[in-house]
Design an enzyme around this catalytic site. Sequence first.
Site, PDB file in Angstrom:
ATOM      1  N   ARG A  69      58.675 -68.768  91.927  1.00 34.40           N
ATOM      2  CA  ARG A  69      59.054 -69.361  90.638  1.00 34.40           C
ATOM      3  C   ARG A  69      60.258 -68.677  90.012  1.00 34.40           C
ATOM      4  NH1 ARG A  69      53.614 -68.092  87.798  1.00 34.40           N
ATOM      5  NH2 ARG A  69      54.076 -66.240  89.032  1.00 34.40           N
ATOM      6  N   GLN A  84      62.695 -54.806  62.589  1.00 31.09           N
ATOM      7  CA  GLN A  84      63.840 -55.706  62.457  1.00 31.09           C
ATOM      8  C   GLN A  84      64.501 -55.903  63.810  1.00 31.09           C
ATOM      9  OE1 GLN A  84      66.400 -54.966  59.052  1.00 31.09           O
ATOM     10  NE2 GLN A  84      68.177 -55.541  60.234  1.00 31.09           N
ATOM     11  N   ARG A  92      82.736 -52.937  68.626  1.00 32.14           N
ATOM     12  CA  ARG A  92      81.949 -52.789  67.402  1.00 32.14           C
ATOM     13  C   ARG A  92      81.454 -51.350  67.365  1.00 32.14           C
ATOM     14  NH1 ARG A  92      79.742 -57.990  64.976  1.00 32.14           N
ATOM     15  NH2 ARG A  92      80.512 -59.629  66.343  1.00 32.14           N
ATOM     16  N   HIS A 133      78.557 -47.181  64.548  1.00 31.64           N
ATOM     17  CA  HIS A 133      77.737 -47.383  63.353  1.00 31.64           C
ATOM     18  C   HIS A 133      76.481 -46.519  63.376  1.00 31.64           C
ATOM     19  CE1 HIS A 133      79.396 -51.716  63.858  1.00 31.64           C
ATOM     20  NE2 HIS A 133      80.231 -51.011  63.104  1.00 31.64           N
ATOM     21  N   LYS A 137      67.460 -47.447  67.783  1.00 34.32           N
ATOM     22  CA  LYS A 137      67.826 -48.784  68.264  1.00 34.32           C
ATOM     23  C   LYS A 137      67.419 -48.923  69.726  1.00 34.32           C
ATOM     24  CE  LYS A 137      71.914 -49.121  65.337  1.00 34.32           C
ATOM     25  NZ  LYS A 137      73.363 -49.240  65.277  1.00 34.32           N
ATOM     26  N   HIS A 145      76.234 -45.635  67.154  1.00 38.56           N
ATOM     27  CA  HIS A 145      76.229 -46.585  68.261  1.00 38.56           C
ATOM     28  C   HIS A 145      77.445 -47.496  68.184  1.00 38.56           C
ATOM     29  CE1 HIS A 145      75.080 -50.655  69.862  1.00 38.56           C
ATOM     30  NE2 HIS A 145      74.937 -49.887  70.924  1.00 38.56           N
ATOM     31  N   TYR A 170      69.225 -56.503  69.450  1.00 38.79           N
ATOM     32  CA  TYR A 170      68.850 -55.171  68.978  1.00 38.79           C
ATOM     33  C   TYR A 170      67.438 -55.188  68.418  1.00 38.79           C
ATOM     34  CZ  TYR A 170      73.836 -53.868  68.191  1.00 38.79           C
ATOM     35  OH  TYR A 170      75.167 -53.570  68.289  1.00 38.79           O
TER      36      TYR A 170
END
Length: 180
Positions: free
Chosen positions: A23, A46, A59, A62, A72, A119, A132
């Site tokens: 499958r 979250q 990006r 952060h 994270k 990150h 995330y």
Amino acid sequence: MRFLPTAIAGAFIVEADPREDERGSFARTFCAKLFADQGLPSHYPQCSISVNHKRGTLRGLHYQKEPQAEAKLVRVTRGTVFDVAVDLRTESSTYLQWTAVELNAVQRNALAIPAGCAHGYLTLEDNCELYYHLSKDYAPDLAGGIRWDDPLFAIDWPFAPIVIGARDAAYPSYRQEIVR
């Protein structure tokens, strides 16, 4: 699942262990018990998606400041990215070190990043999407960032970014950020 240690204390590459048959395949990508056994968060209140249209989109870097510092779990659901974590935990044995891993949708690997680390990532192809899991709710007033090209870290990016947001381009160096 397999948890492979990285150069950052408490950060792991998380590999799925798919079971295949006629499958297709099936694999767990998260198990609270296995994550807790590795000292990783077992609750993520979250989740977020990041969509990036162009190769060379950067990006980061952060992070969230205490008391909302967030761990994270980052996974690519489409495309390939060069994903980076930088250890900003002053008490850590790997303080100011960085690690990077190529995350891609084909391998279905992920990077588990401890709270207190910055990150960022660079897309290696067009149309990348990241998913995330975040251990804390986003707190805009505690959001921080540092330059992606800060010489203190000397991150070995595969190439210079082509697309970078104004906020990310304006982040200070780490030394400038900590004296604020």
